[in-house]
Design an enzyme around this catalytic site. Structure first.
Site, PDB file in Angstrom:
ATOM      1  N   CYS A 124       0.796  -1.237   0.000  1.00 15.34           N
ATOM      2  CA  CYS A 124       0.000   0.000   0.000  1.00 15.34           C
ATOM      3  C   CYS A 124       0.827   1.286   0.000  1.00 15.34           C
ATOM      4  O   CYS A 124       0.374   2.308  -0.514  1.00 15.34           O
ATOM      5  CB  CYS A 124      -1.024   0.000   1.132  1.00 15.34           C
ATOM      6  N   LYS A 199      -7.354  -9.302  10.350  1.00 12.62           N
ATOM      7  CA  LYS A 199      -7.250  -7.859  10.122  1.00 12.62           C
ATOM      8  C   LYS A 199      -8.545  -7.346   9.505  1.00 12.62           C
ATOM      9  O   LYS A 199      -8.953  -7.794   8.433  1.00 12.62           O
ATOM     10  CB  LYS A 199      -6.070  -7.565   9.191  1.00 12.62           C
ATOM     11  N   ARG A 224     -10.906  -0.775   1.338  1.00 16.17           N
ATOM     12  CA  ARG A 224     -10.274  -2.084   1.355  1.00 16.17           C
ATOM     13  C   ARG A 224     -11.266  -3.202   1.681  1.00 16.17           C
ATOM     14  O   ARG A 224     -10.889  -4.274   2.136  1.00 16.17           O
ATOM     15  CB  ARG A 224      -9.134  -2.082   2.367  1.00 16.17           C
ATOM     16  N   LYS A 255      -6.257  -7.316  14.621  1.00 14.87           N
ATOM     17  CA  LYS A 255      -6.007  -5.902  14.340  1.00 14.87           C
ATOM     18  C   LYS A 255      -7.247  -5.266  13.715  1.00 14.87           C
ATOM     19  O   LYS A 255      -7.788  -5.830  12.767  1.00 14.87           O
ATOM     20  CB  LYS A 255      -4.835  -5.822  13.364  1.00 14.87           C
ATOM     21  N   SER A 281      -3.108   2.743  14.944  1.00 12.82           N
ATOM     22  CA  SER A 281      -2.843   4.176  15.074  1.00 12.82           C
ATOM     23  C   SER A 281      -4.042   4.960  15.603  1.00 12.82           C
ATOM     24  O   SER A 281      -3.900   5.809  16.487  1.00 12.82           O
ATOM     25  CB  SER A 281      -2.397   4.719  13.713  1.00 12.82           C
TER      26      SER A 281
HETATM   27  C1  PBG Z   1      -0.976  -1.881   5.518  1.00 13.88           C
HETATM   28  C2  PBG Z   1      -1.146  -1.678   6.954  1.00 13.88           C
HETATM   29  C3  PBG Z   1      -2.083  -0.875   7.632  1.00 13.88           C
HETATM   30  C4  PBG Z   1      -1.734  -0.913   8.970  1.00 13.88           C
HETATM   31  C5  PBG Z   1      -0.649  -1.762   9.103  1.00 13.88           C
HETATM   32  N1  PBG Z   1      -0.308  -2.265   7.848  1.00 13.88           N
HETATM   33  C6  PBG Z   1      -3.159   0.039   7.173  1.00 13.88           C
HETATM   34  C7  PBG Z   1      -4.170  -0.360   6.227  1.00 13.88           C
HETATM   35  O1  PBG Z   1      -4.518  -1.527   6.083  1.00 13.88           O
HETATM   36  O2  PBG Z   1      -4.631   0.569   5.579  1.00 13.88           O
HETATM   37  C8  PBG Z   1      -2.443  -0.122  10.037  1.00 13.88           C
HETATM   38  C9  PBG Z   1      -1.685   0.163  11.243  1.00 13.88           C
HETATM   39  C10 PBG Z   1      -2.201   1.270  12.077  1.00 13.88           C
HETATM   40  O3  PBG Z   1      -3.251   1.889  11.835  1.00 13.88           O
HETATM   41  O4  PBG Z   1      -1.524   1.529  13.064  1.00 13.88           O
HETATM   42  N2  PBG Z   1      -1.748  -2.745   4.871  1.00 13.88           N
END
Ligand code: PBG
Length: 338
Positions: A124, A199, A224, A255, A281
């Site tokens: 990404c 995830k 996504r 996650k 985050s």
């Molecule tokens: C990439 C990825 C993401 C995160 C970790 N690896 C974001 C997403 O899927 O857009 C998120 C981590 C976070 O928000 O701290 N695929």
């Protein structure tokens, strides 16, 4: 003992809450900085480190500041890292990530076995459209197998550069098996695979996407949802985790963490592999923003959420606050914060 009788014996529950010492003795889960993994962002072509909105203490690093940051973290007792690389040039396919490879090499050359380095494997930050894989001609979907071969080549490159662990976060089908195969073929079968197995398609990734420059930009596929798990589908998380375990993942993950505590509790009880909880985050930033508004006690709130993740079955926690964990725990022991 029958429940009724237990209730009789436990009618004075406050005795066990009456002093800090008793509370310490009766805790069922423990927190330590040794269970924490600190995410790191390194950005190609960046002149000076930049702070990330909402993520107190976290920076987009230059190659130089990255090494300084890792050194400072080691001094604070943080020895486990999850590295994200942001390349200067974006593409559509045939990704190589030499920049991230050289950052891994630099960290491992300098610090070697003093730390554990996991590297995120995703596209990404590298794609022009911000999706986690190769987009179809028409731009309306991410192509599974083409993405998987890109990811496994990158995972092999990262292991070759010295990563102790590769962590695919793309959510394609079959990527764990493909990565395991690639690692074995290239003689890096000892590298760990930490799969982002559960995830979810979450709105809590906002600050990360700023840090990693990875928000989806494609108009025909704006989010996504066609590859990350639907928040209302815990069974999908279960199936994906079982599948990834069978394909050879060493560590599984839930996650985001807090909004999916039920998933973490259920899956960690069912699948006996080590579980990581990623306090993403937006979850971390939510605490920071509330604390800044004077609405909650920052340190206690972080410790409380980490405790919840351990209680729900996480053996490790990925959090932007890892580098503060030791200090927070020390403050809490001294001040009886928890
Ligand atoms: C990439 C990825 C993401 C995160 C970790 N690896 C974001 C997403 O899927 O857009 C998120 C981590 C976070 O928000 O701290 N695929």
């Amino acid at each position: 003992m029958a429940d009724n009788e237990l209730v009789k014996n436990a009618s004075s529950l406050r005795r066990l809450r009456s002093s800090r010492w008793v509370r310490e003795l009766t805790r069922e889960v423990q927190l330590s900085e040794s269970q924490m993994i600190q995410p790191l962002f390194v950005v190609e072509g960046l002149r000076a480190p930049e702070s990330v909105p909402g993520l107190t203490g976290v920076h987009r690093e230059t190659p130089e500041s990255l090494l300084r940051q890792v050194e400072a973290d080691l001094e604070r007792g943080v020895r486990k890292f999850l590295l994200f690389g942001v390349p200067a040039e974006k593409g559509e396919r045939d990704f190589r990530a030499p920049f991230l490879g050289s950052q891994i090499r630099a960290i491992k050359t300098r610090f070697g076995a003093d730390l554990f380095l996991a590297t995120d494997v995703c596209l990404c930050s590298s794609t022009v459209h911000g999706h986690c894989g190769v987009l179809s001609e028409s731009g309306d979907h991410v192509v599974n197998d083409a993405t998987v071969s890109e990811l496994s080549r990158l995972a092999g490159d990262f292991a070759e550069a010295g990563a102790d662990c590769v962590a695919p976060s793309d959510m394609m089908d079959g990527r764990v098996a493909a990565i395991r195969g690639e690692l074995a073929r290239r003689g890096f079968g000892g590298a760990l695979v930490m799969s982002y197995s559960a995830k979810f398609n979450s709105s809590f990734y906002g600050p990360f996407r700023v840090a990693a420059d990875s928000a989806p930009k494609e108009t025909r596929l704006q989010d996504r949802a066609t590859y990350q798990i639907d928040p209302a589908r815990p069974s999908d998380a279960h199936l994906a985790s079982l599948r990834d375990a069978r394909e050879g993942a060493d560590i599984l993950m839930v996650k985001p963490a807090m909004p999916y505590l039920d998933v973490l509790a259920a899956l960690s009880a069912r699948i006996e592999l080590p579980w990581a909880a990623y306090q993403v985050s937006g979850e971390y930033a939510a605490i920071e923003v509330l604390a800044r508004e004077g609405l909650i006690a920052r340190e206690r709130a972080h410790l409380e959420t980490w405790t919840a993740l351990r209680r729900a079955g996480a053996s490790m926690i990925i959090t932007y606050g890892a580098r503060e964990a030791r200090q927070l725990l020390r403050n809490s022991a001294e001040g009886g914060l928890l």
